[in-house]
Design a protein around this motif. Structure first.
Motif, PDB file in Angstrom:
ATOM      1  N   VAL A 190       0.856  -1.190   0.000  1.00 27.27           N
ATOM      2  CA  VAL A 190       0.000   0.000   0.000  1.00 27.27           C
ATOM      3  C   VAL A 190       0.890   1.238   0.000  1.00 27.27           C
ATOM      4  N   VAL A 191       0.556   2.188  -0.859  1.00 31.05           N
ATOM      5  CA  VAL A 191       1.303   3.441  -0.988  1.00 31.05           C
ATOM      6  C   VAL A 191       0.480   4.581  -0.402  1.00 31.05           C
ATOM      7  N   LEU A 192       1.102   5.362   0.472  1.00 28.82           N
ATOM      8  CA  LEU A 192       0.506   6.586   1.007  1.00 28.82           C
ATOM      9  C   LEU A 192       1.304   7.748   0.433  1.00 28.82           C
ATOM     10  N   SER A 193       0.704   8.459  -0.509  1.00 25.51           N
ATOM     11  CA  SER A 193       1.414   9.490  -1.253  1.00 25.51           C
ATOM     12  C   SER A 193       1.085  10.875  -0.718  1.00 25.51           C
ATOM     13  N   CYS A 194       2.098  11.688  -0.502  1.00 26.23           N
ATOM     14  CA  CYS A 194       2.005  13.102  -0.107  1.00 26.23           C
ATOM     15  C   CYS A 194       3.036  13.351   0.986  1.00 26.23           C
ATOM     16  N   THR A 195       3.912  14.316   0.766  1.00 26.53           N
ATOM     17  CA  THR A 195       4.946  14.619   1.759  1.00 26.53           C
ATOM     18  C   THR A 195       4.402  15.402   2.944  1.00 26.53           C
ATOM     19  N   ASP A 196       3.156  15.913   2.834  1.00 32.11           N
ATOM     20  CA  ASP A 196       2.568  16.684   3.938  1.00 32.11           C
ATOM     21  C   ASP A 196       1.504  15.896   4.690  1.00 32.11           C
TER      22      ASP A 196
END
Length: 253
Positions: A190-196
């Motif tokens: 599973v990928v959780l994308s976003c640096t914030d």
């Protein structure tokens, strides 16, 4: 005593409204690595960070923040916005990394490119994808990953549209639920994308719940930067405990 410098310097380019990338980097940073940050403009803080806004950030002039960051002579420069290059495509992301490398002389990691790199290291080509982005950017993100040979078999979108501060204000429990909703029996990770987005804080919990690797933007950037500097995975408590990939699990590193 914690060794806070002398091993390597990581320079980080971060969108100016982002409040979570720097705390995440501090959590992930191995002993002896120092962090040095310059902030990026190119978007309107009061607008929804939609495809047009993030496309503008990706195309924004980097000359001044990059010049200032070069003052510390970083060993690696991390371009700390995932959606800014996801909205332009894989070729743009690679060209941006090459441009930063050519201008700075530093090895370069982009957030979007680091996600691809981490998944390739784990031999993952089918994922569940979650982010706080608007749906149109998620469409672009899954297209970007498809270009890299990674199929998105499930996706979890937030309800409504979050502004620049709303993305960073999602609490870890909300991020955990977003990650759970992105899982699928056919997804290898599973990928959780976003640096914030506050993903780093839930990696271990989510991996335990899902029984599979979880890759986040900031974790993936730190993983690739450590590799580029020859820093051993799992050797420091400051870089361990943040997912299988940071422990060298499943990729023989």
């Amino acid at each position: 005593m914690m060794l806070t410098r002398g091993r390597a310097r990581f320079g980080v380019l971060v969108p100016f409204t982002n409040t979570n990338l720097e705390p995440d980097m501090a959590l992930l940073c191995p002993e002896g690595v120092s962090l040095h940050v310059a902030r990026l403009g190119g978007y309107d803080q009061d607008e929804i960070p939609d495809a047009a806004q993030m496309h503008g950030l990706g195309a924004a002039d980097l000359d001044e923040p990059l010049r200032l960051l070069q003052g510390v002579r970083p060993d690696v420069i991390l371009y700390g916005c995932t959606s800014a290059t996801l909205t332009h495509g894989l070729a743009f992301d690679r060209a941006l990394a090459e441009r930063i490398r050519a201008e700075s002389g530093a090895r370069t990691v982009t957030a979007a490119g680091a996600l691809v790199h981490a998944l390739k290291v784990l031999n993952v080509d089918r994922i569940g994808f979650a982010s706080p982005y608007v749906a149109a950017i998620n469409d672009m993100a899954t297209g970007f990953l498809s270009e890299a040979g990674i199929q998105t078999v499930a996706r979890s979108d937030v309800e409504g549209e979050l502004d620049n501060y709303g993305q960073g204000e999602l609490d870890p429990d909300a991020v955990f639920e977003l990650g759970l909703a992105a899982d699928h029996a056919d997804a290898q990770a599973v990928v959780l994308s976003c640096t914030d987005m506050r993903s780093v804080e839930v990696i271990t919990r989510l991996e335990q719940a899902l029984g599979k690797p979880v890759i986040t933007s900031n974790q993936a950037m730190m993983f690739q930067a450590m590799q580029l500097c020859g820093i051993e995975l799992g050797a420091s408590k400051y870089a361990s405990g943040y997912g299988q990939i940071m422990e060298g699990v499943g990729h023989g590193v």
